[in-house]
Each structure stands twice: as structure tokens, then as C-alpha cells.
Design an enzyme around this catalytic site. Sequence first.
Site: not given
Length: 319
Positions: A25, A72-73, A102, A105, A127, A170, A243, A251
Site C-alpha cells: 500500500r 530456505r533456498c 533473518g 536472508s 527470536d 530462541g 515435568r 510459538q
Amino acid sequence: MKTIGVLTSGGDAPGMNAAVRSIVRTAASMGMTVKGIKRGYNGLIENNIVDLDIRSVSDIIQRGGTVLYTARCLRFTTEEGMQEAIKNCKVNGIEGLVVIGGDGSFRGARDLSLRGIPCIGIPGTIDNDIPSTEYTIGFDTAMNTVVELVDKLRDTACSHERCSVVEVMGHGAGDIALQSGLAVGATAIIVPEIGFDLQNVIDKILETKKNGRNHFIIVVSEGLCDATQLARQLQESTGIETRATILGHIQRGGNPTLRDRVVASKMGYAAVELLSKGVGNRVIGLKDNKIVDYDIFEALNMVKSFDQETYRLANTISI
Ligand code: ATP
């Protein structure tokens, strides 16, 4: 510049769609058209490219994931793949590109900029592991998801007087663990920036037990230890039933929070503004809560700092 492209790359993050919407836009308001490239850099190589107009990005600001898909590439890291991508940019009239993803990239965006296609990177990852920005799109949503889930775990840990070890994502950065650990009142927060010391965690649990605490939440960043094994060790050493829960990809999903929608919209705007001036090889970031941009080379050489003060605070009040 008349036509620009946009792609999402690396792991998906809530708010990527809000950035895409803003890019389309903003570009339209400046008289530019936008091409959407599917599945990250793969779409550039395979010519999987669609027109995006102002209505094609309706009803996505509130949706998690990415409508452009992401992947991914490997081929893009080769000269042959890069040349194919450049050819398809030319075929589609793409004169500049916005890459949402990230650090990896951004490396691709830098390489493409060097070969004559100006690129702007927008940090999109849950992350918050990118050194050149204090905030990445998706981080707030992911933290809020962690808080919501750990609150539920806490109900049951409290009722059964148990210890709950929770592994969060993370990607080598302790930001999700630190912020959400503080927000859920964790007894201990284990992050890569500080390191993992089993005895410290045991001591902290026993010390807070002495103070009258009857349930314990231990938040641990992924990749530092095996959460299930940690739970077993804690149970053996403290005698408290323990536990483990690995939150995993849950996430990554969900509707972006207000913060992610707003930051994504601002970053998308800033990216298009730079391209409209013919500027490339930059990444957008947030510094002191303001939108800034850096040269990609400079950005990739930055070192991420860790919020020691918040870590100390969380440790101080988890007694
Ligand atoms: P996340 O942090 O969510 O994993 P990221 O962008 O760091 O995101 P990567 O898998 O590292 O994710 O990179 C995404 C894509 O960027 C790669 O699949 C590849 O196509 C491209 N890329 C990564 N490194 C380079 C590089 N050195 N040169 C060219 N392209 C690269």
C-alpha cells in the site's frame, strides 16, 4: 523505480503479513507496483511471482504466518541460482526488492544488491536474534504466546506442587526465554548468553522452596540442554516432581499482537521509502524504539548485546 518485489524468507513470524500489506500500500501511494515472490528466494529462481495490488493484501494484517509462504533456498547461495534470480527480476520488471527475514536472508539481499538489484531487509523472526535491531517482527507475539502457555502450565504445577521445565525457542538468543521468563515469574531462566549451570538451578529451587514456594517454573532456551533430561536431573536432586514441556512451533503461530502489526507496518513503509529514492543494500531496524536503517555489510557485522539488567532483575525477584 516503478516496480518492486517483496518476499518472506527463513522462519515465518507473526506480523510478516502486516509488513507485506504495508509495503504494497505504501508503494501504491507512491505510484509503484508490487510483485509478490512466493516461497522466499525459491520464487525468484523459479519465477513464482504474482501481482499484488492494494486489495490483494486485504484481510491479512491480523493473520500469522506469511501469505507469500517462506522457505530456505540453497540454490540462491550459488552464482548460478543468483543469476537465474536476477534474470527473473528483469523479466518481471522488478527494479528493487524488500526481503523480510533473518540474517541469512539479509546475506542473500546483500549479494543481490551487489549484483545490481537494490534490496532492503526487514527483520522478521520470532527470536529477536538480529544484532542490527533491538526488535524483530514476531517477537512480541511469540513472547505473549509463551506467557499464555506457561500460565496454564503454572496452574497445574501449582496444584500438584511440581516443578515445570519449559523449553522455548530462541535460535541462539535468550531473548524469548528472558522476557517471557520474567513475565511468568520463573524461578530460573537459562539462556545461552549466561550459560547453563545445573547446580545453580538446583540451588535456586531449594532456596525458594525454603522461602515457602511450592511450585517452580524453569524456562530454558532451546539448544542449551535436553529439557527432559534436565527435568529428570532436577527431580533426582531436589526430590520435587518435575515435568518437561517443549513448546516448539506453537510459538511461531497465531495472530500478531498490536506491537507486531504496528512495527511491521512502520518497517514496511520505511523500506519502500528507501527503494523509492533508489537506495538499496540497507536493513531496517528499531533503535531506541525509532525506525532506523543500516548498510547491510555494517548490519551483518554487528554484535548482539544481551539485556543483563533484565536478567539480574528477574533473578533478584524470583525468590
Ligand atoms: P531465521 O533466523 O528465521 O532462520 P534467516 O533469514 O536467518 O531466518 P536462513 O535459513 O539463514 O534464515 O536464510 C534464508 C535464506 O537466505 C537461505 O535459504 C538462502 O536462500 C538465503 N541465504 C542465506 N545465506 C546466504 C548467503 N550467504 N548468500 C546468499 N543467500 C543466502
